[in-house]
Design a protein around this motif. Sequence first.
Motif, PDB file in Angstrom:
ATOM      1  N   SER A  85       0.837  -1.028   0.063  1.00  0.00           N
ATOM      2  CA  SER A  85       0.126   0.004   0.043  1.00  0.00           C
ATOM      3  C   SER A  85       0.746   1.291  -0.005  1.00  0.00           C
ATOM      4  CB  SER A  85      -1.225   0.139   1.085  1.00  0.00           C
ATOM      5  OG  SER A  85      -0.207   0.435   2.407  1.00  0.00           O
ATOM      6  N   ALA A  86       0.445   2.199  -0.829  1.00  0.00           N
ATOM      7  CA  ALA A  86       1.414   3.482  -0.946  1.00  0.00           C
ATOM      8  C   ALA A  86       1.011   4.286   0.329  1.00  0.00           C
ATOM      9  CB  ALA A  86       0.819   4.130  -2.126  1.00  0.00           C
ATOM     10  N   GLY A  87       0.051   4.006   1.422  1.00  0.00           N
ATOM     11  CA  GLY A  87      -0.132   4.744   2.307  1.00  0.00           C
ATOM     12  C   GLY A  87       0.642   4.392   3.348  1.00  0.00           C
ATOM     13  N   VAL A  88       0.084   3.151   4.054  1.00  0.00           N
ATOM     14  CA  VAL A  88       0.677   2.701   5.593  1.00  0.00           C
ATOM     15  C   VAL A  88       2.022   2.032   5.409  1.00  0.00           C
ATOM     16  CG1 VAL A  88       0.140   1.104   7.344  1.00  0.00           C
ATOM     17  CG2 VAL A  88      -1.628   2.274   6.316  1.00  0.00           C
ATOM     18  N   GLU A  89       2.315   1.009   4.344  1.00  0.00           N
ATOM     19  CA  GLU A  89       3.296   0.280   4.190  1.00  0.00           C
ATOM     20  C   GLU A  89       4.573   1.194   3.908  1.00  0.00           C
ATOM     21  OE1 GLU A  89       3.012  -3.331   2.349  1.00  0.00           O
ATOM     22  OE2 GLU A  89       2.061  -4.303   3.990  1.00  0.00           O
ATOM     23  N   LYS A  90       4.186   2.236   2.938  1.00  0.00           N
ATOM     24  CA  LYS A  90       5.253   3.131   2.330  1.00  0.00           C
ATOM     25  C   LYS A  90       5.715   4.140   3.497  1.00  0.00           C
ATOM     26  CE  LYS A  90       6.303   7.200  -0.773  1.00  0.00           C
ATOM     27  NZ  LYS A  90       5.836   8.144  -1.651  1.00  0.00           N
ATOM     28  N   ARG A  91       4.819   4.662   4.087  1.00  0.00           N
ATOM     29  CA  ARG A  91       5.088   5.496   5.390  1.00  0.00           C
ATOM     30  C   ARG A  91       5.758   4.621   6.497  1.00  0.00           C
ATOM     31  NH1 ARG A  91       0.633   7.512   5.693  1.00  0.00           N
ATOM     32  NH2 ARG A  91      -0.535   6.076   7.108  1.00  0.00           N
ATOM     33  N   PHE A  92       5.369   3.183   6.688  1.00  0.00           N
ATOM     34  CA  PHE A  92       6.286   2.424   7.659  1.00  0.00           C
ATOM     35  C   PHE A  92       7.526   2.200   6.934  1.00  0.00           C
ATOM     36  CE2 PHE A  92       7.080  -1.577   9.903  1.00  0.00           C
ATOM     37  CZ  PHE A  92       6.721  -1.125  11.185  1.00  0.00           C
ATOM     38  N   ALA A  93       8.024   2.232   5.822  1.00  0.00           N
ATOM     39  CA  ALA A  93       9.278   1.818   5.456  1.00  0.00           C
ATOM     40  C   ALA A  93      10.019   3.002   5.609  1.00  0.00           C
ATOM     41  CB  ALA A  93       9.103   1.604   3.868  1.00  0.00           C
ATOM     42  N   GLU A  94       9.460   4.061   5.382  1.00  0.00           N
ATOM     43  CA  GLU A  94      10.255   5.480   5.590  1.00  0.00           C
ATOM     44  C   GLU A  94      10.494   5.811   6.945  1.00  0.00           C
ATOM     45  OE1 GLU A  94       8.469   7.783   1.491  1.00  0.00           O
ATOM     46  OE2 GLU A  94       7.424   8.147   3.666  1.00  0.00           O
ATOM     47  N   ASP A  95       9.803   5.393   8.041  1.00  0.00           N
ATOM     48  CA  ASP A  95       9.725   5.553   9.242  1.00  0.00           C
ATOM     49  C   ASP A  95      10.831   4.787   9.913  1.00  0.00           C
ATOM     50  OD1 ASP A  95       8.104   7.699   9.072  1.00  0.00           O
ATOM     51  OD2 ASP A  95       6.265   6.660  10.190  1.00  0.00           O
ATOM     52  N   LYS A 155       1.319  -6.470  16.023  1.00  0.00           N
ATOM     53  CA  LYS A 155       0.452  -5.799  15.079  1.00  0.00           C
ATOM     54  C   LYS A 155       0.867  -4.275  15.307  1.00  0.00           C
ATOM     55  CE  LYS A 155      -3.007  -8.271  16.314  1.00  0.00           C
ATOM     56  NZ  LYS A 155      -4.210  -8.799  16.497  1.00  0.00           N
ATOM     57  N   SER A 156       0.911  -3.567  14.209  1.00  0.00           N
ATOM     58  CA  SER A 156       1.260  -2.072  14.431  1.00  0.00           C
ATOM     59  C   SER A 156       0.771  -1.490  13.227  1.00  0.00           C
ATOM     60  CB  SER A 156       2.706  -1.832  14.651  1.00  0.00           C
ATOM     61  OG  SER A 156       3.119  -0.624  14.820  1.00  0.00           O
ATOM     62  N   THR A 157       0.391  -0.039  13.680  1.00  0.00           N
ATOM     63  CA  THR A 157      -0.138   0.942  12.637  1.00  0.00           C
ATOM     64  C   THR A 157       0.974   2.034  12.245  1.00  0.00           C
ATOM     65  OG1 THR A 157      -1.044   2.218  14.298  1.00  0.00           O
ATOM     66  CG2 THR A 157      -2.586   0.583  13.294  1.00  0.00           C
ATOM     67  N   SER A 158       2.264   1.794  12.984  1.00  0.00           N
ATOM     68  CA  SER A 158       3.407   2.768  12.770  1.00  0.00           C
ATOM     69  C   SER A 158       4.457   2.303  13.581  1.00  0.00           C
ATOM     70  CB  SER A 158       2.954   4.168  13.453  1.00  0.00           C
ATOM     71  OG  SER A 158       2.657   4.065  14.534  1.00  0.00           O
ATOM     72  N   VAL A 159       5.610   2.676  13.177  1.00  0.00           N
ATOM     73  CA  VAL A 159       7.035   2.520  13.804  1.00  0.00           C
ATOM     74  C   VAL A 159       6.948   2.771  15.110  1.00  0.00           C
ATOM     75  CG1 VAL A 159       9.429   2.896  13.950  1.00  0.00           C
ATOM     76  CG2 VAL A 159       8.296   2.410  11.722  1.00  0.00           C
ATOM     77  N   GLU A 160       6.329   4.152  15.313  1.00  0.00           N
ATOM     78  CA  GLU A 160       6.338   4.645  16.704  1.00  0.00           C
ATOM     79  C   GLU A 160       5.516   3.610  17.777  1.00  0.00           C
ATOM     80  OE1 GLU A 160       3.949   8.108  18.867  1.00  0.00           O
ATOM     81  OE2 GLU A 160       5.466   8.938  17.412  1.00  0.00           O
ATOM     82  N   ASP A 161       4.346   3.039  17.227  1.00  0.00           N
ATOM     83  CA  ASP A 161       3.694   2.268  17.925  1.00  0.00           C
ATOM     84  C   ASP A 161       4.297   0.942  18.096  1.00  0.00           C
ATOM     85  OD1 ASP A 161       1.211   1.082  19.088  1.00  0.00           O
ATOM     86  OD2 ASP A 161       0.636  -0.017  16.994  1.00  0.00           O
TER      87      ASP A 161
END
Length: 127
Positions: A20-30, A116-122
Amino acid sequence: MLPGCPDWQKSVYQYVVYDSAGVEKRFAEDLEANEAVKVYAKLPPWFKVPTPLGTYNPDWAVLVEDDGQEKLYFVVETKGSGWWDDLRHKEGAKIKCGERHFAVLAEGDAPARYIKSTSVEDMLKHI
Protein backbone atom coordinates in the motif's frame (compact mmCIF):
# COMPACT_ATOMS: atom_id res chain seq x y z
CA MET A 1 8.53 -0.16 -4.72
CA LEU A 2 9.68 3.22 -3.47
CA PRO A 3 11.01 4.98 -6.59
CA GLY A 4 12.96 8.19 -6.19
CA CYS A 5 13.32 7.79 -2.42
CA PRO A 6 16.57 8.37 -0.53
CA ASP A 7 19.11 5.59 -0.20
CA TRP A 8 17.69 2.65 1.68
CA GLN A 9 20.58 2.04 4.08
CA LYS A 10 18.82 -0.22 6.60
CA SER A 11 16.80 -2.43 4.28
CA VAL A 12 18.22 -5.82 3.35
CA TYR A 13 17.02 -5.15 -0.20
CA GLN A 14 17.98 -2.42 -2.65
CA TYR A 15 14.30 -1.60 -3.20
CA VAL A 16 11.40 -1.84 -0.78
CA VAL A 17 8.30 -3.34 -2.32
CA TYR A 18 5.11 -2.52 -0.47
CA ASP A 19 1.45 -3.40 -0.81
CA SER A 20 0.00 0.00 0.00
CA ALA A 21 1.25 3.44 -0.93
CA GLY A 22 -0.05 4.75 2.38
CA VAL A 23 0.59 2.64 5.46
CA GLU A 24 3.42 0.40 4.23
CA LYS A 25 5.28 3.15 2.37
CA ARG A 26 5.13 5.41 5.43
CA PHE A 27 6.18 2.48 7.65
CA ALA A 28 9.26 1.80 5.45
CA GLU A 29 10.23 5.47 5.47
CA ASP A 30 9.84 5.63 9.26
CA LEU A 31 11.89 2.45 9.73
CA GLU A 32 14.66 4.01 7.67
CA ALA A 33 14.57 7.25 9.69
CA ASN A 34 14.39 5.75 13.19
CA GLU A 35 17.75 5.45 14.99
CA ALA A 36 16.63 2.43 17.05
CA VAL A 37 16.02 0.40 13.86
CA LYS A 38 19.18 -1.41 12.78
CA VAL A 39 17.91 -3.45 9.83
CA TYR A 40 14.55 -4.39 8.33
CA ALA A 41 13.03 -6.37 5.50
CA LYS A 42 9.65 -6.36 3.83
CA LEU A 43 8.98 -10.09 3.85
CA PRO A 44 8.75 -11.52 0.32
CA PRO A 45 5.58 -13.15 -1.01
CA TRP A 46 7.11 -16.63 -0.68
CA PHE A 47 7.40 -16.20 3.12
CA LYS A 48 4.16 -17.89 4.10
CA VAL A 49 2.73 -19.30 7.29
CA PRO A 50 0.25 -22.15 6.77
CA THR A 51 -3.13 -21.66 8.46
CA PRO A 52 -6.38 -23.61 8.32
CA LEU A 53 -7.74 -20.78 6.13
CA GLY A 54 -4.89 -20.75 3.60
CA THR A 55 -1.45 -19.23 3.73
CA TYR A 56 -0.69 -16.01 5.58
CA ASN A 57 2.07 -13.63 4.46
CA PRO A 58 3.21 -11.31 7.28
CA ASP A 59 4.63 -7.89 6.43
CA TRP A 60 8.00 -7.10 8.04
CA ALA A 61 11.02 -8.35 9.97
CA VAL A 62 12.71 -5.62 12.03
CA LEU A 63 15.82 -5.63 14.22
CA VAL A 64 15.74 -2.90 16.89
CA GLU A 65 18.37 -1.85 19.41
CA ASP A 66 17.08 -1.02 22.89
CA ASP A 67 19.46 -0.13 25.73
CA GLY A 68 22.35 -1.80 23.92
CA GLN A 69 20.43 -5.01 23.26
CA GLU A 70 19.16 -6.11 19.88
CA LYS A 71 15.55 -7.25 19.73
CA LEU A 72 14.05 -8.99 16.75
CA TYR A 73 10.47 -8.31 15.74
CA PHE A 74 10.37 -11.20 13.34
CA VAL A 75 6.99 -10.27 12.05
CA VAL A 76 5.34 -6.90 12.16
CA GLU A 77 1.86 -6.86 10.68
CA THR A 78 1.00 -3.35 9.48
CA LYS A 79 -2.55 -2.27 8.87
CA GLY A 80 -4.08 1.16 8.45
CA SER A 81 -6.35 0.54 11.40
CA GLY A 82 -5.91 -1.11 14.75
CA TRP A 83 -9.56 -2.13 14.75
CA TRP A 84 -10.18 -5.83 14.20
CA ASP A 85 -13.61 -5.12 12.68
CA ASP A 86 -12.04 -3.02 9.91
CA LEU A 87 -10.36 -6.11 8.41
CA ARG A 88 -12.05 -8.54 6.08
CA HIS A 89 -13.10 -11.55 8.17
CA LYS A 90 -10.82 -14.08 6.46
CA GLU A 91 -7.83 -11.71 6.51
CA GLY A 92 -8.34 -11.00 10.20
CA ALA A 93 -8.63 -14.71 10.95
CA LYS A 94 -5.38 -15.45 9.08
CA ILE A 95 -3.60 -12.72 11.06
CA LYS A 96 -4.92 -14.26 14.28
CA CYS A 97 -3.58 -17.67 13.16
CA GLY A 98 -0.22 -16.10 12.34
CA GLU A 99 -0.14 -14.46 15.76
CA ARG A 100 -0.69 -17.84 17.45
CA HIS A 101 1.91 -19.50 15.18
CA PHE A 102 4.63 -17.07 16.22
CA ALA A 103 3.59 -17.19 19.90
CA VAL A 104 4.36 -20.92 19.88
CA LEU A 105 7.79 -20.21 18.36
CA ALA A 106 8.63 -17.45 20.88
CA GLU A 107 10.92 -19.35 23.23
CA GLY A 108 14.30 -18.71 24.82
CA ASP A 109 15.94 -15.65 26.35
CA ALA A 110 15.38 -13.26 23.45
CA PRO A 111 12.61 -14.64 21.27
CA ALA A 112 11.47 -12.93 18.12
CA ARG A 113 8.15 -11.25 18.74
CA TYR A 114 5.08 -10.94 16.57
CA ILE A 115 3.22 -7.67 16.82
CA LYS A 116 0.52 -5.76 15.01
CA SER A 117 1.25 -2.10 14.49
CA THR A 118 -0.04 0.90 12.59
CA SER A 119 3.29 2.80 12.83
CA VAL A 120 6.95 2.47 13.79
CA GLU A 121 6.24 4.58 16.87
CA ASP A 122 3.53 2.10 17.88
CA MET A 123 5.89 -0.84 17.17
CA LEU A 124 8.56 0.64 19.46
CA LYS A 125 6.04 0.82 22.34
CA HIS A 126 6.18 -3.00 22.41
CA ILE A 127 9.87 -3.02 23.41
